[in-house]
Design a protein around this motif. Structure first.
Motif, PDB file in Angstrom:
ATOM      1  N   SER A   1       5.696  -1.953  -3.038  1.00 25.03           N
ATOM      2  CA  SER A   1       5.961  -3.512  -3.148  1.00 25.03           C
ATOM      3  C   SER A   1       5.277  -4.130  -4.405  1.00 25.03           C
ATOM      4  CB  SER A   1       6.060  -4.046  -1.646  1.00 25.03           C
ATOM      5  OG  SER A   1       5.007  -3.716  -1.035  1.00 25.03           O
TER       6      SER A   1
ATOM      7  N   TYR B   1       3.901  -6.233   6.774  1.00 27.39           N
ATOM      8  CA  TYR B   1       3.372  -5.960   8.385  1.00 27.39           C
ATOM      9  C   TYR B   1       4.309  -6.402   9.348  1.00 27.39           C
ATOM     10  CZ  TYR B   1      -0.951  -5.568   6.074  1.00 27.39           C
ATOM     11  OH  TYR B   1      -2.057  -5.259   4.829  1.00 27.39           O
TER      12      TYR B   1
ATOM     13  N   THR C   1       7.660  -2.539   2.929  1.00 30.72           N
ATOM     14  CA  THR C   1       6.994  -1.393   2.319  1.00 30.72           C
ATOM     15  C   THR C   1       6.966  -0.234   3.440  1.00 30.72           C
ATOM     16  OG1 THR C   1       4.891  -0.338   1.250  1.00 30.72           O
ATOM     17  CG2 THR C   1       4.794  -1.982   2.961  1.00 30.72           C
TER      18      THR C   1
ATOM     19  N   SER D   1       4.141   1.599   3.325  1.00 28.58           N
ATOM     20  CA  SER D   1       2.771   1.922   3.239  1.00 28.58           C
ATOM     21  C   SER D   1       2.106   1.540   4.481  1.00 28.58           C
ATOM     22  CB  SER D   1       2.186   0.889   2.154  1.00 28.58           C
ATOM     23  OG  SER D   1       2.527   1.332   0.752  1.00 28.58           O
ATOM     24  N   LYS D   2       2.479   0.844   5.273  1.00 27.49           N
ATOM     25  CA  LYS D   2       1.512   0.445   6.630  1.00 27.49           C
ATOM     26  C   LYS D   2       2.398   1.095   7.804  1.00 27.49           C
ATOM     27  CE  LYS D   2      -0.626  -2.049   3.694  1.00 27.49           C
ATOM     28  NZ  LYS D   2      -0.459  -3.139   3.020  1.00 27.49           N
TER      29      LYS D   2
ATOM     30  N   ARG E   1       3.937   5.701  -2.408  1.00 26.99           N
ATOM     31  CA  ARG E   1       4.188   4.511  -2.993  1.00 26.99           C
ATOM     32  C   ARG E   1       5.784   4.196  -2.734  1.00 26.99           C
ATOM     33  NH1 ARG E   1       1.701   1.916  -2.315  1.00 26.99           N
ATOM     34  NH2 ARG E   1       1.732   0.674  -4.192  1.00 26.99           N
TER      35      ARG E   1
HETATM   36  C1  LIG Z   1      -0.399  -3.426   1.939  1.00 25.94           C
HETATM   37  C2  LIG Z   1       0.179  -4.794   1.689  1.00 25.94           C
HETATM   38  C3  LIG Z   1       1.443  -4.544   0.708  1.00 25.94           C
HETATM   39  C4  LIG Z   1       1.830  -3.074   0.340  1.00 25.94           C
HETATM   40  O1  LIG Z   1       1.919  -2.820  -0.952  1.00 25.94           O
HETATM   41  P1  LIG Z   1       2.644  -1.453  -1.412  1.00 25.94           P
HETATM   42  O2  LIG Z   1       2.364  -1.516  -2.888  1.00 25.94           O
HETATM   43  O3  LIG Z   1       3.689  -1.233  -1.040  1.00 25.94           O
HETATM   44  O4  LIG Z   1       1.747  -0.351  -1.046  1.00 25.94           O
HETATM   45  C5  LIG Z   1       2.304  -5.454   0.268  1.00 25.94           C
HETATM   46  N1  LIG Z   1       1.738  -6.905   0.684  1.00 25.94           N
HETATM   47  C6  LIG Z   1       0.905  -6.996   1.285  1.00 25.94           C
HETATM   48  C7  LIG Z   1       0.587  -8.350   1.890  1.00 25.94           C
HETATM   49  C8  LIG Z   1       0.108  -5.967   1.786  1.00 25.94           C
HETATM   50  O5  LIG Z   1      -0.864  -6.358   2.501  1.00 25.94           O
END
Ligand SMILES: *Cc1c(COP(=O)(O)O)cnc(C)c1O
Length: 354
Positions: free
Chosen positions: A86, A188, A212, A214-215, A223
């Motif tokens: 993101s 989140y 994302t 990622s979480k 990515r």
């Molecule tokens: C972890 C996080 C992301 C994730 O970013 P990526 O680039 O998709 O890994 C985005 N915004 C927030 C607030 C986060 O904590």
């Protein structure tokens, strides 16, 4: 007081940078021709012809991944843009709408540090409007600070590092009163009790929602960031997107994970159960003075002495995030929910601190 305030109808043309408005997107070889038929001879992209599964450029439109997301989220494929995390999506938003050394954006600390970094990288002034002491948006102050050059307002919900989902009514006011773009970062959201803003995109032409893998999806390494918005906004971002920004391995892994939603949901449920466990246990730790309510996969706690506790935990092999330098976050540590044995180790360590 802001001329970017309503209510002329939302006009995207007033927001797009002139250079972006005037450019034609780069058209890659795979843009000009992509076929589903297997027996074509592809000699248009200077690729190596020997098949190893990765010798061809990836689909620049990530059609397969978007199709699954479109079904899952009940949204048109035209309203989805994918990025290299993101963070790339957020950067594209800056580059499409914010004129360097002219425009500004509003962020609301304590929040995700990347908005400020991207603002600085793009030479965009970043106006900080602190969250209220209860970590809700100070709507009056935000609207006060908006001016003609304000293009974007960043909202992180659930917010990192505080963990709370931001009140819907306050966000609605900003969406209604602000004539620029409101970006809601939902990194989140899969852990939250509150509903995603994706379902409200049709109501607000000035809304961008980012998510994302990622979480909650457990794929930070590949990515993959997702932007949901109106087709109009997505078309602007598509113009400036690097054609092959999401590589083939990432697209494959994303597709694979998106086909295993039961597993994803089971992991989320497990993390939520562990979060409850942690909240209950943290309440019995004497150096912890306050546990902030979390709608995410982490918990912010206020301790007696964050620097001391941070180092003591480190000495026991536990790395937490000290958020004390953030406004409103004196003496706070951010604890990510881990596996059960990790959570037990954390609680054990905290209870034995002196
Ligand atoms: C972890 C996080 C992301 C994730 O970013 P990526 O680039 O998709 O890994 C985005 N915004 C927030 C607030 C986060 O904590």
């Amino acid at each position: 007081m802001g001329q970017q305030l309503k209510k002329a109808p939302f006009d995207i043309d007033k927001l797009i940078r002139d250079n972006v408005k005037n450019m034609k997107p780069y058209s890659s070889a795979r843009d000009e021709f992509i076929s589903q038929e297997g027996d074509m001879v592809y000699i248009d992209a200077n690729e190596n012809p020997f098949d190893n599964g990765l010798n061809r450029y990836p689909d620049p439109h990530q059609r397969a991944v978007k199709k699954v997301l479109s079904i899952n989220k009940e949204i048109s494929v035209d309203q989805i843009l994918l990025g290299n995390g993101s963070d790339e999506v957020l950067d594209l938003i800056f580059r499409a709408f914010c004129e360097p050394n002219v425009d500004n954006v509003i962020t609301m600390p304590p929040t995700y540090g990347m908005y400020g970094v991207l603002a600085a990288t793009n030479a965009i002034a970043n106006k900080d409007v602190l969250l209220l002491p209860n970590f809700e948006i100070d709507v009056d102050q935000v609207l006060q600070v908006v001016n003609e050059q304000t293009k974007l307002i960043f909202i992180c919900s659930p917010n990192n590092p505080t963990g709370n989902s931001l009140e819907m009514g306050r966000i609605e006011i900003l969406l209604n009163e602000f004539n620029g773009i409101v970006v809601i970062d939902e990194a989140y959201i899969d852990f939250a009790a509150s509903e995603s803003w994706v379902v409200r995109l049709s109501e607000f032409p000035n809304l961008i929602v980012t998510q994302t893998l990622s979480k909650a999806y457990g794929l930070a390494a590949i990515r993959l960031g997702i932007c949901y918005a109106s087709k109009t906004i997505v078309d602007v971002l598509k113009k400036i997107k690097p054609p092959y920004n999401v590589n083939e391995l990432t697209q494959k892994q994303a597709l694979d994970k998106l086909s295993k939603m039961t597993m994803v949901q089971n992991e989320i449920n497990e993390i939520l159960a562990h979060r409850t466990y942690l909240v209950n246990e943290l309440a019995q730790v004497s150096c912890i003075k306050h546990i902030y309510k979390s709608d995410a996969n982490f918990i912010l706690v206020k301790v007696d002495d964050a620097n001391l506790r941070y180092v003591q935990l480190l000495q026991q092999g536990i790395v937490v995030r000290n958020r004390s330098s953030q406004p409103l976050c004196d003496n706070t540590l951010r604890l990510t929910v881990g596996k059960q044995e990790e959570n037990e180790k954390l609680i054990d360590a905290l209870k034995n601190l002196i």
